[in-house]
Design a protein around this motif. Sequence first.
Motif, PDB file in Angstrom:
ATOM      1  N   PHE A 189       0.821  -1.219   0.000  1.00 58.73           N
ATOM      2  CA  PHE A 189       0.000   0.000   0.000  1.00 58.73           C
ATOM      3  C   PHE A 189       0.859   1.276   0.000  1.00 58.73           C
ATOM      4  O   PHE A 189       0.674   2.139  -0.855  1.00 58.73           O
ATOM      5  CB  PHE A 189      -0.978  -0.084   1.182  1.00 58.73           C
ATOM      6  CG  PHE A 189      -1.507   1.204   1.707  1.00 58.73           C
ATOM      7  CD1 PHE A 189      -2.583   1.838   1.110  1.00 58.73           C
ATOM      8  CD2 PHE A 189      -0.931   1.778   2.826  1.00 58.73           C
ATOM      9  CE1 PHE A 189      -3.084   3.028   1.619  1.00 58.73           C
ATOM     10  CE2 PHE A 189      -1.427   2.962   3.339  1.00 58.73           C
ATOM     11  CZ  PHE A 189      -2.503   3.598   2.732  1.00 58.73           C
TER      12      PHE A 189
ATOM     13  N   LYS B 285      -3.379   9.293  -0.630  1.00 55.02           N
ATOM     14  CA  LYS B 285      -3.866   7.906  -0.610  1.00 55.02           C
ATOM     15  C   LYS B 285      -5.376   7.869  -0.345  1.00 55.02           C
ATOM     16  O   LYS B 285      -6.132   7.193  -1.042  1.00 55.02           O
ATOM     17  CB  LYS B 285      -3.109   7.135   0.479  1.00 55.02           C
ATOM     18  CG  LYS B 285      -3.527   5.695   0.608  1.00 55.02           C
ATOM     19  CD  LYS B 285      -3.232   4.912  -0.663  1.00 55.02           C
ATOM     20  CE  LYS B 285      -4.006   3.614  -0.714  1.00 55.02           C
ATOM     21  NZ  LYS B 285      -3.995   2.967  -1.980  1.00 55.02           N
TER      22      LYS B 285
ATOM     23  N   ASP C 211      -8.103   6.562  -3.205  1.00 55.14           N
ATOM     24  CA  ASP C 211      -9.016   5.440  -2.922  1.00 55.14           C
ATOM     25  C   ASP C 211     -10.471   5.866  -3.097  1.00 55.14           C
ATOM     26  O   ASP C 211     -11.288   5.128  -3.647  1.00 55.14           O
ATOM     27  CB  ASP C 211      -8.820   4.921  -1.489  1.00 55.14           C
ATOM     28  CG  ASP C 211      -7.589   4.054  -1.388  1.00 55.14           C
ATOM     29  OD1 ASP C 211      -6.949   3.822  -2.419  1.00 55.14           O
ATOM     30  OD2 ASP C 211      -7.265   3.617  -0.267  1.00 55.14           O
TER      31      ASP C 211
ATOM     32  N   ASN D  18      -2.503   3.891  -8.243  1.00 54.13           N
ATOM     33  CA  ASN D  18      -2.160   3.545  -6.862  1.00 54.13           C
ATOM     34  C   ASN D  18      -2.674   2.193  -6.431  1.00 54.13           C
ATOM     35  O   ASN D  18      -1.915   1.275  -6.161  1.00 54.13           O
ATOM     36  CB  ASN D  18      -2.715   4.601  -5.903  1.00 54.13           C
ATOM     37  CG  ASN D  18      -1.737   5.742  -5.756  1.00 54.13           C
ATOM     38  OD1 ASN D  18      -0.572   5.598  -6.077  1.00 54.13           O
ATOM     39  ND2 ASN D  18      -2.216   6.867  -5.275  1.00 54.13           N
ATOM     40  N   GLU D  19      -3.989   2.097  -6.365  1.00 50.80           N
ATOM     41  CA  GLU D  19      -4.548   0.856  -5.840  1.00 50.80           C
ATOM     42  C   GLU D  19      -4.223  -0.327  -6.763  1.00 50.80           C
ATOM     43  O   GLU D  19      -4.002  -1.442  -6.301  1.00 50.80           O
ATOM     44  CB  GLU D  19      -6.061   1.000  -5.670  1.00 50.80           C
ATOM     45  CG  GLU D  19      -6.637  -0.106  -4.829  1.00 50.80           C
ATOM     46  CD  GLU D  19      -8.092   0.125  -4.488  1.00 50.80           C
ATOM     47  OE1 GLU D  19      -8.892   0.289  -5.417  1.00 50.80           O
ATOM     48  OE2 GLU D  19      -8.414   0.132  -3.295  1.00 50.80           O
TER      49      GLU D  19
ATOM     50  N   THR E  83      -0.719  -1.514  -5.957  1.00 48.17           N
ATOM     51  CA  THR E  83      -0.795  -2.196  -4.658  1.00 48.17           C
ATOM     52  C   THR E  83      -1.371  -3.601  -4.863  1.00 48.17           C
ATOM     53  O   THR E  83      -0.854  -4.585  -4.340  1.00 48.17           O
ATOM     54  CB  THR E  83      -1.716  -1.402  -3.695  1.00 48.17           C
ATOM     55  OG1 THR E  83      -1.109  -0.145  -3.438  1.00 48.17           O
ATOM     56  CG2 THR E  83      -1.934  -2.137  -2.387  1.00 48.17           C
ATOM     57  N   SER E  84      -2.452  -3.687  -5.635  1.00 46.23           N
ATOM     58  CA  SER E  84      -3.092  -4.991  -5.860  1.00 46.23           C
ATOM     59  C   SER E  84      -2.161  -5.948  -6.601  1.00 46.23           C
ATOM     60  O   SER E  84      -2.124  -7.140  -6.295  1.00 46.23           O
ATOM     61  CB  SER E  84      -4.379  -4.826  -6.668  1.00 46.23           C
ATOM     62  OG  SER E  84      -5.313  -4.077  -5.954  1.00 46.23           O
TER      63      SER E  84
ATOM     64  N   ILE F 299     -10.609  -6.041  -1.816  1.00 39.62           N
ATOM     65  CA  ILE F 299     -10.983  -4.633  -1.938  1.00 39.62           C
ATOM     66  C   ILE F 299     -12.419  -4.539  -2.469  1.00 39.62           C
ATOM     67  O   ILE F 299     -12.935  -5.502  -3.022  1.00 39.62           O
ATOM     68  CB  ILE F 299     -10.011  -3.829  -2.853  1.00 39.62           C
ATOM     69  CG1 ILE F 299      -9.877  -4.488  -4.233  1.00 39.62           C
ATOM     70  CG2 ILE F 299      -8.665  -3.655  -2.193  1.00 39.62           C
ATOM     71  CD1 ILE F 299      -9.143  -3.635  -5.239  1.00 39.62           C
TER      72      ILE F 299
ATOM     73  N   LYS G 137      -7.256  -6.122   0.497  1.00 38.56           N
ATOM     74  CA  LYS G 137      -7.221  -4.934   1.374  1.00 38.56           C
ATOM     75  C   LYS G 137      -6.323  -5.214   2.573  1.00 38.56           C
ATOM     76  O   LYS G 137      -5.791  -4.312   3.202  1.00 38.56           O
ATOM     77  CB  LYS G 137      -8.649  -4.637   1.843  1.00 38.56           C
ATOM     78  CG  LYS G 137      -8.860  -3.230   2.302  1.00 38.56           C
ATOM     79  CD  LYS G 137     -10.320  -2.863   2.332  1.00 38.56           C
ATOM     80  CE  LYS G 137     -11.018  -3.531   3.514  1.00 38.56           C
ATOM     81  NZ  LYS G 137     -12.430  -3.169   3.625  1.00 38.56           N
TER      82      LYS G 137
END
Length: 386
Positions: free
Chosen positions: A129, A151, A155, A229-230, A233-234, A370, A379
Motif C-alpha cells: 500500500f 492515498k 481510494d 495507486n490501488e 498495490t493490488s 478490496i 485490502k
Amino acid sequence: MTAIYDPFTPTVLADPATSYHHLLEEEPVYLCQDFDPKFYILSRYQDVESALQDIETFSSEFGQGPKYSMPAGMLSDPPQHTFFRRLVQKAFTPQSVELLAPQIENLADNLLKEIDDPTSWDLHDDYAFPLPVIVIANILGVPEQDLHLIKKWSDASVEAMGAEDPTSYQETLQQMAQYLLKQISDRRLNSEKEPVDLISKLVAAKIEDKGLTDEEILGVVNQLLVGGNETTTSLITNAVWRMLEKPKLWQSLVDNPALVDRAVEESLRFDPPVLGLFRTTTRDVELHGKIIPKNAKVLLHYAAGNRDPRAFNDPNNFSLDERKGRHLAFGLGVHFCLGAPLARLEARVALQALVQHFPNLAFVNSGERIKPFFLWGRKTLPVQVT
Ligand code: HEM
C-alpha cells in the motif's frame, strides 16, 4: 437458459474466477440485470480484444465505469484523447520511469526494514500500500507530509467510480481537487524554473503551442492517482498472495530471483487488478447470436479473457513456466495503460526486495478483498516469517 452469473453475489465477489467458465463457454455475451443501469459482459479473449480496438463502436465517451459519466481528457475518445495522451507522454516517458529504479529500490528496502514486528505483519498495510503512493507522490512533487491525503483521496476516487451513489464521495473529491489545483497554480507561479516534477512538466508541456489548463492538468493528475495507486498495490499483493498460497512457487522465486518478471506477468494475467472496464456502444452490435443495443454499457472482462483456453494454455493454473500469449491486464489499443512500465518496475522491485529480506515468508490467510466489483486485490494480507 438460467443465468448463474451475478458479479455481486458474495461467492463471485470473493472469487470472480469461479464464474469465468460459465461466461466463456455458456454466455459469451452476458446481460447483467443486477445493476442500474444493466450492462453486458464480453468475456472471450478475442471479443474483448476486438472491442478494445473498435473504439468507434465501443466508445469511452460515457466513462470506463458502470455508470454513464462524462469523462474528460485522456479518458475520452480521439481526437481529444490523442492530444492529451501525446502531451502526458512527453512528461511521463518510459525512460524517465527507468531512472526511478534506484529510488524505488531504496524505498522498498526502507519499508521492509521499518516493519515493527517482522515475524508477523500485513503485506498490504506495511508494504504494497505505501510503496506506490510514495512513488507517485514523489513523481508528482507532492510533499511527503501530505501522502496520507493523496492515498485517502485516490481510494475515494476509485470507489466513487463503482459506487451505487457516487455523490456520497463528492465532498472528499472536492477537497482533493482544491489541494491539487493549489499545487498546480504554485507550479505556474514558478514556471520559469526548469520543470523537475511531473506537475511542473505538465504545466510546461505543449503541442503546437497548445498546453493544458489547470482543470485539465487536474484531470490528468487525478487519472494518474486513480489509475496507478490501488492497481499497483493490488498487483504486488496478488502476486505474493498466490505464491505464498502455493509455497513451491514462492520457493522457486527465492531460489531463482530471475523469475521475477515472469511472476509479475503471470500475476497480471491470472489476477488482473482491474478485472474489466466499461465502454458504451454507439450502435447495435450482433455477437454470438445476441444483440447488444446502441448506448448499452458493456464490461470488457480482461480477467475472464485472460483465462480463456482459446488464448492461453492451462489458463487456470498460476505457473512460472514460460507462457505464450499477451494478457489483457493493461488493456489494449489507444487507451493501453500509460503507467504499465512504472507498475511493472514497482512490482519487480517490490518482489525482489521481499525475496531478499524475507525468503522464509509464509501464508497466514487470504485477508480481505478490496471493494469495487470490477477491481481485484487484497485490502489486507497477513503474513508471517517461519
Ligand atoms: C498494475 C497496475 C495497473 C493496472 C492493472 C492498470 C490498468 C490499466 C488499464 C486496464 C487501462 C486501460 C483503460 C481503458 O482501456 O479504458 C489503464 C489506463 C491507464 N493507466 Fe493504468 N494500470 C496500472 C498502473 C498504472 C500506473 C502506475 C499509472 C500511472 C502512474 C497508470 C496510469 C494510467 C493512465 C493515465 C491510463 C489511461 C491511458 C489512456 O486512456 O490513454 N496506470 N490502466
